[in-house]
Design an enzyme around this catalytic site. Sequence first.
Site, short mmCIF file in Angstrom:
data_model
loop_
_atom_site.label_atom_id
_atom_site.label_comp_id
_atom_site.label_asym_id
_atom_site.label_seq_id
_atom_site.Cartn_x
_atom_site.Cartn_y
_atom_site.Cartn_z
CD GLU A 292 -1.63 -2.72 1.72
OE1 GLU A 292 -0.66 -2.55 2.08
OE2 GLU A 292 -2.98 -2.90 1.73
CE LYS B 243 -17.00 -6.88 4.19
NZ LYS B 243 -15.81 -7.69 3.94
CG PHE C 31 -9.07 -8.88 12.10
CD1 PHE C 31 -7.80 -10.08 12.54
CD2 PHE C 31 -9.73 -9.57 10.45
CE1 PHE C 31 -6.60 -10.15 11.36
CE2 PHE C 31 -8.77 -9.82 9.29
CZ PHE C 31 -7.21 -10.19 10.37
CD GLN C 32 -6.70 -7.13 7.95
OE1 GLN C 32 -7.76 -6.50 7.30
NE2 GLN C 32 -5.95 -7.55 7.37
CG MET D 42 22.46 13.15 3.49
SD MET D 42 23.17 14.15 2.10
CE MET D 42 22.62 14.64 0.95
#
Lengths: 559, 164
Positions: free
Chosen positions: A51, A163, A113-114, A471
């Site tokens: 993602e 959802k 969940f999630q 760097m």
Amino acid sequence: MQLTGAEILLECLMEQGVDTVFGYPGGAVLNIYDALAKYPHTIRHILPSHEQGAAHAADGYARATGKVGVCLATSGPGATNLVTGIATAYMDSVPLVAITGNVPSPLLGKDSFQEVDITGITMPITKHNFIVKDVRNLASVLRKAFYIAQEGRQGPVLIDIPKDITSQQTDFRCEVPKTIPKHTGLITADAITEAIRLLQSSKQPLIYAGGGVVSSNAASDLLRFAEKVASPVVSSLMGLGGFPGNHPLFCGLIGMHGMKTSNLASSSCDLLIAVGARFSDRVVSDIKRFASSAQILHIDIDPAEINKNIHTHHHITGDIKSVLERLNVALEPLDIESKQEWLSQISSWKTQFPLSYGKSGGLKPQYIIERIHALTQGQAIITTEVGQNQIWAAQSYTYTLPRTFISSGGLGTMGYGLGASIGAQIGQPNKQVFNIAGDGSFRMNCNELATAVEYELPIIIVILNNHALGMVRQWQDLFYDKRYSQTTLTRSTDFVKLAEAYGALGLNLTRIEDVDTVLTQALEYSGTVVVNCEIDRDDKVFPIVPPGAAIEDVITEDS
Amino acid sequence: MNRQILSVLVDNQSGVLSRVAGLFSRRGYNIDSLSVGETEDPDVSRMTIVARGDDATLEQIKKQLNKLIDVIKVVTLEPGDSVYRELLLVKVQTAAGNRASISEIVDIFRAKIIDVAPQSMTVELTGDESKVNAFAQLMQPYGIIEIVRTGLTALQRGDKDIKN
């Protein structure tokens, strides 16, 4: 007509003219993906490896096209994986709409969940965010989100959709998107008159251009303005491409890795005209000693930028393009003669302090980038990772067109470039896109090679491989008595084989005499290419301003 | 450090309080008190924020508040031109002999006893900050069991309202 939340989402995207979505499926967005299968010809879905890649790609797409980038992720880890990408877009004022699924409304707040509170998490890194708890509000929230992302100072907006909202039905009617108004209300006649007075009385003006020039599409207006005022122009990292890099008035980058001319000019000018720039610490270094002999005229769309980091003497708040148009109309031909001394001072500095790098010791990163510029006639889009690769790419390529330099300026996100190059290439299919990377940055998100190959994107990834986190190592070298703590990368990764494993073309570049041959081979190849360039571990970025110093006390290659 | 009292109209949305509070904490602005409640329009809430900082910081606070999408309007309430009130509830220990003297102070301050128990008394007081502070100080010797203050809330004087 009665539609489900998922269908309304897609209808609203189409209403906004969105043709590409960068997203990753998951449990909480199943309904959205199910609906997406019904719209395959209107919305192109790009599936990245992660993602974070989706967020960076949407950001790169937005920067390359000027349109809103859209990314989509599921709840929980899907949403948190977007966070770095959203923060990157926020710091650089990139218009982005991030859509996340969440657990069904009855499960919210129960550590399901999630489940994650993504609106809470992204509150400080979005212009605004929403959670939709009633399907009847979905369409208006989506429309607001696109409006907010583009209006005024642009930025990311997140919409969290549980959802159950995506499966519920409600009435939907298509609407024409609200026009995005230009902020011109505060560009008063008095503000313009005072600015003109300052411009007319200045003998040693300096224009400091920032990313606002690019995002308000004001490059041609800035060019006209600079020529009318006969003022030299310096640029922040974000401003590159906003003013032609090959123009005689251009002095190059200003700030920590600015050209000595730019930095000296900022200390000597009597009027500093900041255009769409925000006086970031990377530009001003020691604020007390920055442009201390100058009056400051600040032009910016965001009222909160005025007097935030530096005290300004006069400001005009509004859309950069509109301000410059007004100034250009109002500006009488100025007394160029009185500036001759200043302009010749600038040009003698330019001769005295050119961008230089040691030519001995093998393959030089600066030379590779110069050749990329030459072989693409400066027409390519350059995305970068973060670190030395980023600054070399900023310094050694002459940007003449806006939206051709795409880099994480504010947040400094290593791993940004590859995702961004994918978005840029999809948004600008006719442009050659290069991602200039370091070995450290590339390793962070190299999984997106799979995406570039899958969508047959002819991106050329140039890894300036110094087997170090260059760097940080450079800082350790210069300011930490060469204690190279954890910055030497003695990894045995073979980037050519890695490229091949992903289905890309992998090329090695080790000798300076092979630069053109290898780059030409890469340019002629029709798919994704990785060029692994073996450079010296101790090649450094110069100029550099030591921490806490005034910016005219810049260290150059020879000092 | 100067003190500024801001009256802020906000959309009555969930999360608006954390947006405002989060802005103050992440930018390191000092906040003395914040009170919030619904207005005559149920879709709009009004916050009274007491903030501290130098002039530049106070200017930034207003500008940053104005950038929040849920913020409708920010107004500075000037001391001479506004009325301020705060509500205090204090639970004081009482012993056989001191109920009357507490009650006397309560009367002087036009406060109100709202609960009496065998060993304590709860008093309500509204007033500006100095009155509330003075009263709390006078209650101190009796033994304060607990104290709660709402933080300042304020309106402009006269016929003016925040919308005009």
